[in-house]
Design an enzyme around this catalytic site. Structure first.
Site, PDB file in Angstrom:
ATOM      1  N   ASN A  68     -28.999  17.619-104.973  1.00  0.00           N
ATOM      2  CA  ASN A  68     -29.131  18.725-105.926  1.00  0.00           C
ATOM      3  C   ASN A  68     -27.770  19.257-106.379  1.00  0.00           C
ATOM      4  O   ASN A  68     -26.784  19.172-105.638  1.00  0.00           O
ATOM      5  CB  ASN A  68     -29.884  19.889-105.267  1.00  0.00           C
ATOM      6  CG  ASN A  68     -31.394  19.727-105.368  1.00  0.00           C
ATOM      7  OD1 ASN A  68     -31.902  19.051-106.263  1.00  0.00           O
ATOM      8  ND2 ASN A  68     -32.116  20.346-104.444  1.00  0.00           N
ATOM      9  N   SER A 117     -35.030  23.464-100.018  1.00  0.00           N
ATOM     10  CA  SER A 117     -34.202  22.987 -98.908  1.00  0.00           C
ATOM     11  C   SER A 117     -33.018  23.925 -98.652  1.00  0.00           C
ATOM     12  O   SER A 117     -32.622  24.131 -97.507  1.00  0.00           O
ATOM     13  CB  SER A 117     -33.748  21.548 -99.159  1.00  0.00           C
ATOM     14  OG  SER A 117     -33.073  21.442-100.379  1.00  0.00           O
ATOM     15  N   ASN A 167     -33.619  24.844-109.517  1.00  0.00           N
ATOM     16  CA  ASN A 167     -33.040  25.202-108.211  1.00  0.00           C
ATOM     17  C   ASN A 167     -32.475  26.622-108.200  1.00  0.00           C
ATOM     18  O   ASN A 167     -32.535  27.305-107.177  1.00  0.00           O
ATOM     19  CB  ASN A 167     -31.937  24.224-107.804  1.00  0.00           C
ATOM     20  CG  ASN A 167     -32.479  22.895-107.348  1.00  0.00           C
ATOM     21  OD1 ASN A 167     -32.036  21.853-107.797  1.00  0.00           O
ATOM     22  ND2 ASN A 167     -33.462  22.904-106.466  1.00  0.00           N
ATOM     23  N   GLU A 221     -25.816  24.234 -99.569  1.00  0.00           N
ATOM     24  CA  GLU A 221     -25.228  23.625-100.774  1.00  0.00           C
ATOM     25  C   GLU A 221     -24.910  24.744-101.771  1.00  0.00           C
ATOM     26  O   GLU A 221     -25.384  24.742-102.913  1.00  0.00           O
ATOM     27  CB  GLU A 221     -26.200  22.602-101.361  1.00  0.00           C
ATOM     28  CG  GLU A 221     -26.403  21.399-100.450  1.00  0.00           C
ATOM     29  CD  GLU A 221     -27.353  20.365-101.035  1.00  0.00           C
ATOM     30  OE1 GLU A 221     -28.492  20.728-101.395  1.00  0.00           O
ATOM     31  OE2 GLU A 221     -26.945  19.197-101.129  1.00  0.00           O
ATOM     32  N   LYS A 274     -32.632  20.293-113.637  1.00  0.00           N
ATOM     33  CA  LYS A 274     -33.005  20.504-112.227  1.00  0.00           C
ATOM     34  C   LYS A 274     -32.320  21.763-111.687  1.00  0.00           C
ATOM     35  O   LYS A 274     -32.910  22.506-110.898  1.00  0.00           O
ATOM     36  CB  LYS A 274     -32.634  19.267-111.399  1.00  0.00           C
ATOM     37  CG  LYS A 274     -32.938  19.381-109.900  1.00  0.00           C
ATOM     38  CD  LYS A 274     -34.427  19.333-109.592  1.00  0.00           C
ATOM     39  CE  LYS A 274     -34.826  19.837-108.216  1.00  0.00           C
ATOM     40  NZ  LYS A 274     -34.552  18.970-107.121  1.00  0.00           N
ATOM     41  N   GLY A 317     -28.035   9.134 -94.688  1.00  0.00           N
ATOM     42  CA  GLY A 317     -28.673  10.451 -94.515  1.00  0.00           C
ATOM     43  C   GLY A 317     -30.177  10.313 -94.517  1.00  0.00           C
ATOM     44  O   GLY A 317     -30.807  10.319 -95.575  1.00  0.00           O
ATOM     45  N   ALA A 318     -30.746  10.140 -93.318  1.00  0.00           N
ATOM     46  CA  ALA A 318     -32.202   9.892 -93.243  1.00  0.00           C
ATOM     47  C   ALA A 318     -32.937  11.194 -92.951  1.00  0.00           C
ATOM     48  O   ALA A 318     -33.637  11.330 -91.951  1.00  0.00           O
ATOM     49  CB  ALA A 318     -32.491   8.840 -92.163  1.00  0.00           C
ATOM     50  N   GLY A 319     -32.757  12.183 -93.856  1.00  0.00           N
ATOM     51  CA  GLY A 319     -33.510  13.426 -93.764  1.00  0.00           C
ATOM     52  C   GLY A 319     -34.753  13.316 -94.637  1.00  0.00           C
ATOM     53  O   GLY A 319     -35.330  12.227 -94.804  1.00  0.00           O
TER      54      GLY A 319
END
Ligand SMILES: NC(=O)C1=CN([C@@H]2O[C@H](COP(=O)(O)OP(=O)(O)OC[C@H]3O[C@@H](n4cnc5c(N)ncnc54)[C@H](OP(=O)(O)O)[C@@H]3O)[C@@H](O)[C@H]2O)C=CC1
Ligand SMILES: CC(C)(CO)C(=O)C(=O)O
Length: 329
Positions: free
Chosen positions: A102, A272, A208, A284, A204, A7-9
């Site tokens: 996350n 995000s 979020n 998500e 976290k 996952g190259a985001g």
């Protein structure tokens, strides 16, 4: 050490660049425009401290990259079932797989102990895809405190001057996490292997839930709304409710709501999850909102403010086609 990022985001590119600077032999599983850009120019990372380019191997075929010494997964949670077959191609004997994502992870109740031990989370890991392919014994938890935006294919901008990553094992050990941490840390990137990764997950999540819920309703970054007294007051209530769930789940945090509000009033990065809702991409939703709410119900913790906001966000998500289904990738 041979490390592959799946996952190259925004986060995946940032971690790939960090690992490359740290001397790892890095590859990424990417697709589309990102894959083309990374093949051509490598990954470009810009932080407040520096800008650099990392030439890394990239493929959309994990089998071509082969078994790794470690894997980092940095896709959005709804993509997990679809990547399971590809992820399997990267695993050698005992390859650790760090999920730097996350929210409540699919493995949360593995090695948890007590009556909830081994509980599955079908809304996060439909069909037990991760549980079967990776399994809780290879899994590492990853919690990243950084605001990353993909500003162009293969190019990530990091807003936070000092970023932090916590890595830890579901069973509480730190040895496998430490090997990865050593390759990632830098003067502006604190990477810690921690014994209680679930506490970092809840801390976290408090962040979020605040930035995500208010962001999803306003479609703005926290800097646009957190200075409004009524919003700040509601943020305090969400932070307190989320803190009460964390404590009831056995992982009390030391989350400082006032410091979070002060920091967030300067945050121009839109969370995000807000960007996903805005773009109609699968959000998500369950790891960030739905499952923490389920934990509250399970532990008998009242969460009236969260309940109202989550219901409103769910309505927006469904209307936008961003509420995740089991088959999205
Ligand atoms: N961005 C941030 O500041 C932060 C994000 N996080 C968390 O980090 C995780 C990653 O987020 P982020 O980097 O923002 O997400 P992005 O959407 O930027 O990156 C996810 C990447 O995964 C790729 N992907 C999905 N499915 C596949 C597949 N089957 N094969 C190959 N590539 C695939 C996507 O490709 P495509 O674009 O083609 O779909 C995308 O490039 C999330 O859990 C997020 O919540 C945590 C802290 C901060
Ligand atoms: C906003 C931030 C950086 C922290 O809440 C985040 O985790 C995200 O963008 O997903």
């Amino acid at each position: 050490m041979k490390v592959c990022i799946y996952g190259a985001g925004a986060v995946g590119c940032y971690l790939a660049g960090r690992l490359h600077r740290g001397g790892a032999q890095v590859s990424v599983v990417a697709r589309g425009a990102n894959l083309a850009a990374i093949r051509e120019r490598g990954i470009t990372v810009e932080t407040p401290a520096r800008r650099w380019q990392s030439p890394v191997a990239a493929s959309d075929d994990p089998a071509a990259l082969g078994p790794q010494d470690a894997v980092i997964v940095a896709v959005k949670a709804p993509a997990l079932p679809a990547i399971a077959p590809g992820l399997a191609q990267l695993l050698g004997d005992g390859t650790p797989v760090a999920f730097v994502m996350n929210g409540i992870p699919w493995w949360y109740f593995a090695h948890h102990g007590g009556p909830m031990d081994g509980r599955r989370l079908p809304r996060i890991d439909p069909g037990d895809a991760m549980w079967t392919t990776v399994g809780p014994d290879r899994a590492l938890g990853g919690v990243i405190l950084a605001s990353c935006d993909l500003v162009a294919p293969g190019e990530v901008h990091v807003e936070t001057p000092k970023s932090t990553l916590y890595l830890g094992e579901p069973a509480g050990g730190t040895a496998r996490a430490e090997a990865l941490a050593a390759l990632l840390r830098d003067d502006d990137f604190t990477v810690a292997a921690v014994a209680d990764i679930r506490q970092a997950i809840w801390a976290k999540l408090q962040m979020n839930l605040c930035s995500g819920l208010f962001g999803c309703l306003s479609n703005r970054a926290p800097s646009a709304t957190f200075h409004i007294p009524a919003v700040a007051e509601a943020v305090r209530r969400v932070a307190a409710e989320a803190g009460a769930i964390a404590a009831a789940m056995g992982h009390p945090t030391q989350f400082d709501a006032e410091a979070n509000i002060a920091r967030a009033t300067k945050q121009v990065h839109r969370s995000s999850i807000v960007q996903d809702l805005d773009a109609g991409r699968p959000m998500e939703f369950h790891p960030t909102f739905g499952t923490p709410q389920e934990c509250a119900r399970m532990m008998g913790v009242p969460t009236p403010t969260m309940d109202l906001l989550i219901a409103l966000v769910e309505a927006r998500a469904r209307a936008a086609g961003a509420y995740p289904t089991e088959t999205q990738a």
